[in-house]
Each structure stands twice: as structure tokens, then as C-alpha cells.
Design an enzyme around this catalytic site. Structure first.
Site, mmCIF file in Angstrom:
data_model
loop_
_atom_site.group_PDB
_atom_site.id
_atom_site.type_symbol
_atom_site.label_atom_id
_atom_site.label_comp_id
_atom_site.label_asym_id
_atom_site.label_seq_id
_atom_site.Cartn_x
_atom_site.Cartn_y
_atom_site.Cartn_z
ATOM 1 C CG ASP A 147 -1.833 1.146 1.332
ATOM 2 O OD1 ASP A 147 -2.650 1.280 0.411
ATOM 3 O OD2 ASP A 147 -1.755 1.917 2.304
ATOM 4 C CD GLU A 180 -2.345 2.281 -3.516
ATOM 5 O OE1 GLU A 180 -3.202 3.132 -3.835
ATOM 6 O OE2 GLU A 180 -1.648 2.408 -2.498
ATOM 7 C CG HIS A 191 -10.215 0.496 -2.144
ATOM 8 N ND1 HIS A 191 -9.267 -0.101 -2.942
ATOM 9 C CD2 HIS A 191 -9.543 1.250 -1.251
ATOM 10 C CE1 HIS A 191 -8.061 0.276 -2.515
ATOM 11 N NE2 HIS A 191 -8.199 1.084 -1.496
HETATM 12 C C1 GLC Z 1 -3.954 3.435 -0.340
HETATM 13 C C2 GLC Z 1 -5.340 2.861 -0.211
HETATM 14 C C3 GLC Z 1 -6.265 3.944 0.187
HETATM 15 C C4 GLC Z 1 -5.806 4.528 1.490
HETATM 16 C C5 GLC Z 1 -4.361 4.975 1.411
HETATM 17 C C6 GLC Z 1 -3.797 5.181 2.781
HETATM 18 O O1 GLC Z 1 -3.868 4.371 -1.347
HETATM 19 O O2 GLC Z 1 -5.719 2.271 -1.412
HETATM 20 O O3 GLC Z 1 -7.572 3.464 0.294
HETATM 21 O O4 GLC Z 1 -6.593 5.625 1.817
HETATM 22 O O5 GLC Z 1 -3.529 4.007 0.834
HETATM 23 O O6 GLC Z 1 -3.549 3.911 3.384
HETATM 24 C C1 GLC Z 2 -3.273 9.155 -3.839
HETATM 25 C C2 GLC Z 2 -2.178 8.230 -3.524
HETATM 26 C C3 GLC Z 2 -2.641 6.823 -3.540
HETATM 27 C C4 GLC Z 2 -3.935 6.647 -2.781
HETATM 28 C C5 GLC Z 2 -4.936 7.648 -3.146
HETATM 29 C C6 GLC Z 2 -6.116 7.535 -2.247
HETATM 30 O O1 GLC Z 2 -3.632 9.019 -5.164
HETATM 31 O O2 GLC Z 2 -1.131 8.389 -4.437
HETATM 32 O O3 GLC Z 2 -1.663 6.007 -2.992
HETATM 33 O O4 GLC Z 2 -4.509 5.437 -3.118
HETATM 34 O O5 GLC Z 2 -4.395 8.909 -3.028
HETATM 35 O O6 GLC Z 2 -7.059 8.449 -2.655
#
Ligand code: GLC
Ligand code: GLC
Length: 664
Positions: A304, A346, A410
Site C-alpha cells: 500500500d 500500489e 475502492h
Molecule cells: C492506499 C489505499 C487507500 C488509502 C491509502 C492510505 O492508497 O488504497 O484506500 O486511503 O492508501 O492507506
Molecule cells: C493518492 C495516492 C494513492 C492513494 C490515493 C487515495 O492518489 O497516491 O496512494 O490510493 O491517493 O485516494
């Protein structure tokens, strides 16, 4: 003396750094032996570990040296990392060791055309882990071989960012079940041929994680697990080069903690404390958590927010070289102690940066955010120029890696394409993003989409989009207006996108609910812990009632739309699995000579499939000759409709139709 000479000889053969790695291992070996003896490890366990060390220790050592070599206590930390790996391997259950063996011999297992993924929230889909087990048949029926369960670990009370504010990586949220439930589910899934994917939320912990609590209680050791500052001096300096990820939650990246009377680095929500990987104790502690997760039976860890894990003054603190090194080091530890494990990146960042996380030494698979964004872009513009331009130089990946292609997830949609790709075809990126935001929030005249803004930043004009696939594709509007033609077009748009994600190369990933046309859920605002975050609009509860009619033959009402979407999606997944040309990643674009038509060839092991996709609501044609040069010969068949075509006349695609063409 003899040892010294022996070492000199070795040095000549190996090169300086490898030799250092070799020496370090020699120096640490007695500690390792002690550890094995104390744990009563058997000969086979030790032997296999030794072989893997031989293969991976030099690389791991080199990375650790780069990250932490300047510390006086480097060797202590190195020893801790070695012992963490040993303990992880020792604890690895036999069935998982067997999986390891298989995957070492078949390292491209995840590149198969048989792969198809799904993602879901345990509570929203099935209440809890125990009841989720009853749905394994549903996953099989849909054809899934990969299942991502959204974070299910213990979280802080109240808002927990959909599970991403973890207070303990080793316990399951009691509302969802127990660790035993998770292990049982993992083995059920393994028996069904479904890989389990869980999150490794490595950028931050919740503010009520044990480490954070100790830090709050004044423990210096644990204060160094995070970025904690006595006053604004450092935060202000950092802030000069940082972006804001959640600007509507809080301005800036730091949060004042009243108890400690200190500032804490919080990239995301104020209760998500960023971990400090410049501290090797954090690296080691998180390596332990990683191996713990691997040993519960997780096949793929979704890393993540990887882009944010390393910070350095004067930089954006995103995508820094050390962030890559940390992941590469975790990867080596996994190769040694849990070699069946894969990493999925991610990184929802600029496409140039996304791809840097992908290699067999780092993350073997990665979300493909640019494809996702550009598929929606093409639906809005009805043209494929930006998509094709981008794919032409951005789809290819290193060997033994794959994209994970998704349409919605999500999270929100951010318009992450490259401004230069846009400029090259005469598109102004800033204006285009504004247009896309207007289009997907339904403000653009003629828009079919029902999205809502996420994290609108009035200063920069930045904004992202929330909404389910079906609502963004026009189904919500069509149902509301009860317009049969609009319904038809919306369904076709959805199947068009599925048809691409399933065929373009890589692992297709459904966000469950997409398979039956789940619409936005506006009720999330009633829950105060969710009201401030519009992403909850596309995280509704599973509506099993829509699928009750799957096995009967009644074809009326809304149920029949759901049924049609489900059966068509399911069928596309099945078809994918029957087409060996769809394995792997290789894809060559075809110049279709029609700005509404995307065309590409998939080639694998001598198998070939040509895909044509019409992004416009009108019929579109392509010259037969173009298809002949693409290797289809004179006659070919669409695997989806089973219709045959010839090159003698143009091939005409219906509105939003997708063709998967095989030579006959
Ligand atoms: C990732 C997840 C997102 C979350 C963020 C902080 O981007 O996909 O849902 O808010 O990390 O953990
Ligand atoms: C930003 C971050 C990503 C996260 C997202 C959540 O795009 O780069 O990691 O999933 O915010 O909204």
C-alpha cells in the site's frame, strides 16, 4: 593466515562488494547456528535456508549497506534482519513450503491466461470471514483465481480509512472474525485454486498501534519509529516540497498531537502515522510483520502507498530511490524466507514512476492506474488517441512481471496520464483533466456519468472522482430515466471495458459488484465515520437479491439487467481462459485508421488474437486489409459473438462493441 589467503583468493574471484557480503555472512553465521540450535531446527530447514542465502544474501547485503551502512550499529541490524528471515522460514508451514517449491519452478505462474482477480470488503460482501467461506463457490463460478480482501486487520475505533489504519498486523478485526478464521479461509481458497491477496500497509500505522502508543507515552525508541517533531521548524521545511494527498481532511502533511505536544508526519489521515524507514529498527520490525502475513497463507501482498515510504528534505518525498531499495530488500527477504510470495505495487503516481516499482526484484505485479484512467477518458471523449499514444510506449514491462488491469477499485479515479503524451497529440492536459472531472461528475452536457468529486482542492483546481463502474458508465442515469436505449449503451460500455481489461495483457481485476452492475450508494453520509470521504459511495454492501434470479429463467425488471451483466462478464472471463494468446503481457497496437477504434494484437507461444474495441456510441468500421496484415488471414471469427468475418469488406463494429478475433 590460511584463512586470510583463502579470503584474498575469494576476493579476486568475486569483486569487492560480494566479498564483503560473503564476509558479513561468515561473521553472522555463528549467531545463525545458535539460533537454529536454540530452536531445534532440522537439517532440511537449515539446508534450504543456506542455499537461498547463497543466492540472495549478496543482493540483500548490498541494499542494506546502501540504506543503513553509515550507521555505527549496521552489523547489529544486519544480524537482526538475518535472524528475522531465519525465524520466518522456520515458522513457514509445510503446505506453504510446497507452494514455494512449485512457484520457484514455475516463476511465471501468475502470467497465465487462467488468472482472473477480484477484490472485496469482507464485511460488505459477507458480514465476516466465516461466512465468506460460503461464497467460495461464487468466486469459482465467476472464474476467479485471485482474491484481494480489503484490509481486515485490527483497526482504531471510529474512522479507520476503510481498514488502512492498522493497530495490529497480527490480529483480525474482531467484527470480521479471528486469525484462525483467516487461516481456514486461506486454505479453503488454496484448495479452490484461488490465490489470497492481502494488504501490507507499510507506509503508516494507526495512531493506536502499540508502537504509536509507546511513542505517545514518551518512549524514545518508539518515537523514532515515526517522524515526530517538537515544533514547526522541520515540518515547515519539508512542507515546501510536499503535495497534499487528502487536502479536505487537513491542510499539509503534519498533525499536532496534543498528548505529546509534538507534530507527527501524517501523509494521509491525521490518525495514520507515517513510519520512519530511515530507522533500521522499523525496517526489521516491518519485515517481521511481512513474514508473519506470508506465513498465514497470503500469496500476494499488496504494498500500500509504496511511493511515500521514504522521506528526504528538499524532495517531494515520493518515489525516492530509497523507497525502491526498501522494497527490493523486502523482496530479497521474501525470496529467502517465503519465496512463493509476490508483491503487488500500489503506486498511483505519474506513469513514469509507476513502472519503476515493477521488476522481479521489486514488485512483480502492479496496478495499472494509467490504463484505468485512460479507458474512462476514452469513453468520455469517444476517441482512443490518448489511450493508444500512451499504450504505444508504456504497456511493455520487464520479463516475469505483469500489470494488474482494473476498471474501478475502492479508491478514487485520478487522471494520471502524462502531460507530454497529451501534448504530443494536441491535448492540453490541464484543460483535459478539468473536462474529465466535469464529465464524470455529470456536469458536462450530454454526460452519462454519475460520479462525485473526491478531495477537491480549490487552490490547485485538483480533483479526483468517486463512483462505481456502473454509475460512471451510465447505468444509474439510465435506470433513473428508465430509458431502454441508455441502459443498453451503459451495459455495453461496461462490457467493453471488461473486454479490454481481460485481454490487453496482465491480470484482470474485478472490484466485486462490477460483475452485476453495482450502483453508487448515497447512504454513506449517514455514518459519521464515513461521511467525509466520498469513496464510500462506491463501497456498498453486496446485494445478493439481485443475483437470486441467476438460475431461473424469468427475464424482467432490474434483476434481468443484473443477470445480463453477470452472465456476460462471467462469460468473458471464461473465454479469456480458453485463449492461450491472452497469457503474458506482450501486446502490439494496430493502427486502425479510425479514431474511435482501439486495436491490438496479443501474441503468446505462437497463439494470436486480435482485439478491436469501439469507444463510440455509433457503428464504426475498419478496413479488412488492416486486419489481414495484423495476421488474421482472410477469414476470422469473433470469439465473443462467434460471428465470422472476411477481409473482403470492412469490418463494422456496433456501438461499443468489442471483438476478440481468431483466425479460422
Ligand atoms: C492506499 C489505499 C487507500 C488509502 C491509502 C492510505 O492508497 O488504497 O484506500 O486511503 O492508501 O492507506
Ligand atoms: C493518492 C495516492 C494513492 C492513494 C490515493 C487515495 O492518489 O497516491 O496512494 O490510493 O491517493 O485516494
Amino acid at each position: 593466515m590460511i584463512e586470510w589467503m583463502h579470503n584474498r583468493l575469494q576476493l579476486q574471484k568475486m569483486g569487492e562488494q560480494e566479498f564483503q557480503a560473503h564476509l558479513s555472512l561468515q561473521r553472522l553465521r555463528p549467531r545463525l547456528e545458535q539460533f537454529w540450535d536454540a530452536q531445534g531446527a532440522d537439517a532440511a530447514t537449515r539446508h534450504v535456508f543456506e542455499l537461498r542465502l547463497e543466492q540472495h544474501w549478496p543482493a540483500l547485503f548490498a541494499i542494506m549497506l546502501q540504506l543503513y551502512g553509515s550507521r555505527y550499529d549496521f552489523f547489529y541490524h544486519l544480524e537482526q534482519v538475518l535472524l528475522t528471515a531465519a525465524a520466518g522460514w522456520l515458522a513457514r508451514p509445510e503446505p506453504l513450503r510446497e507452494v514455494d517449491e512449485h512457484r520457484i519452478h514455475d516463476p511465471d505462474w501468475f502470467l497465465s491466461e487462467k488468472m482472473a482477480g477480484g477484490a472485496l470488503y469482507v464485511d460488505l460482501f459477507a458480514e465476516n470471514l466465516h461466512r465468506l467461506r460460503e461464497h467460495v463457490d461464487y468466486f469459482k463460478r465467476l472464474g476467479l483465481t485471485y482474491l484481494h480482501l480489503m484490509p481486515l486487520f485490527a483497526v482504531r475505533p471510529g474512522n479507520n480509512d476503510g481498514g488502512y489504519a492498522i493497530s495490529n498486523y497480527r490480529s483480525v478485526d474482531p467484527r470480521l472474525g479471528t486469525f484462525e478464521d483467516l487461516q481456514t479461509l486461506a486454505s479453503d481458497l488454496r484448495a479452490a485454486g484461488i490465490s489470497l491477496v492481502l494488504d501490507f500497509v507499510l507506509n503508516h500505522t494507526s495512531d493506536d498501534h502499540q508502537w504509536a502508543k509507546l511513542a505517545q507515552a514518551g518512549d524514545r525508541e518508539y518515537q523514532e519509529f515515526y517522524y515526530i517533531f517538537p515544533d514547526r521548524t522541520m515540518p515547515d521545511q519539508y512542507e515546501r516540497t510536499l503535495r497534499e494527498i487528502f487536502p479536505t481532511v487537513r491542510r499539509g502533511n503534519f498533525t499536532w498531537h496534543d498528548g505529546m505536544q509534538r507534530w507527527v508526519w501524517t501523509t494521509f489521515n491525521s490518525f495514520q502515522w507515517d513510519l520512519n524507514y530511515t530507522n533500521p529498527a522499523v525496517f526489521r520490525a516491518m519485515a517481521e510483520e511481512m513474514l508473519f502475513l506470508a506465513n498465514t497463507g497470503v500469496d500476494i501482498l499488496r504494498l500500500d502507498a509504496v511511493a511515500f515510504i521514504w522521506k528526504k528534505l528538499g524532495t517531494p518525498c515520493e518515489n525516492l530511490p530509497e523507497a525502491h531499495l526498501v522494497i527490493q530488500a523486502f523482496n530479497r527477504i521474501a525470496r529467502i524466507a517465503a519465496p512463493g510470495l509476490l508483491f503487488k505495487s500500489e503506486a498511483i503516481v505519474h506513469p513514469d514512476d509507476v513502472v519503476r516499482y515493477i521488476s522481479s526484484q521489486e514488485c512483480q505485479i502492479s496496478y495499472n492506474p494509467t490504463l484505468m484512467a485512460l479507458l474512462w477518458e476514452s469513453l468520455a471523449t469517444r476517441k482512443v488517441s490518448l489511450l493508444a499514444r500512451t499504450l504505444s510506449h508504456r504497456h511493455r514491462l520487464p520479463p516475469h512481471t505483469a500489470w494488474v488491469n482494473y476498471l474501478r477499485c475502492h479508491d478514487d479515479i485520478g487522471w494520471t496520464f502524462d502531460d507530454n503524451d497529451a501534448a504530443a497529440i494536441g491535448i492540453n492536459a490541464y484543460d483535459h483533466r478539468r473536462f474529465l472531472n466535469q464529465f464524470y461528475t455529470g456536469q458536462f452536457p450530454g454526460s452519462f456519468a454519475r460520479g462525485v468529486p473526491f478531495q477537491e482542492n480549490r487552490e490547485t483546481g485538483d480533483m479526483r472522482i468517486s463512483g462505481t463502474m456502473a454509475s460512471l458508465a451510465g447505468l444509474e442515469q439510465a435506470i433513473e430515466e428508465n430509458d431502454e436505449q441508455k441502459k443498453e449503451l451503459a451495459i455495453r460500455r461496461m462490457l467493453l471495458l471488461h473486454g479490454i481489461s481481460l485481454s490487453i495483457g496482465g491480470i484482470p481485476l474485478l472490484y466485486l459488484g462490477e460483475e452485476w452492475g453495482m450502483l453508487n450508494d448515497y447512504d454513506f453520509v449517514r455514518d459519521p465515520a464515513k461521511a467525509g470521504d466520498t469513496r464510500w459511495i462506491h463501497r456498498p454492501r453486496m446485494r445478493w437479491e439481485y443475483l437470486q434470479s441467476l438460475d431461473d429463467h424469468i427475464d424482467s425488471g432490474e434483476g434481468s439487467i443484473r443477470k445480463r451483466i453477470f452472465l456476460s462478464t462471467q462469460r468473458l472471463i471464461q473465454l479469456r481462459k480458453e485463449l492461450p494468446a491472452l497469457a503474458g503481457q506482450d501486446m502490439e497496437l494496430i493502427s486502425t485508421g479510425n479514431e474511435h477504434l482501439l486495436g491490438y494484437v496479443r501474441l503468446h507461444d505462437g497463439h494470436r488474437l486480435v482485439v478491436l474495441a469501439n469507444f463510440s456510441p455509433d457503428p464504426q468500421g475498419i478496413e479488412g486489409n488492416i486486419l489481414r496484415t495484423a495476421g488474421l488471414g482472410r477469414f476470422f471469427e469473433d470469439a465473443i459473438s462467434k460471428r465470422t468475418y472476411g477481409t473482403a469488406e470492412p469490418v463494422v463494429l456496433e456501438p461499443y462493441q468489442i471483438l476478440w478475433l481468431n483466425r479460422v
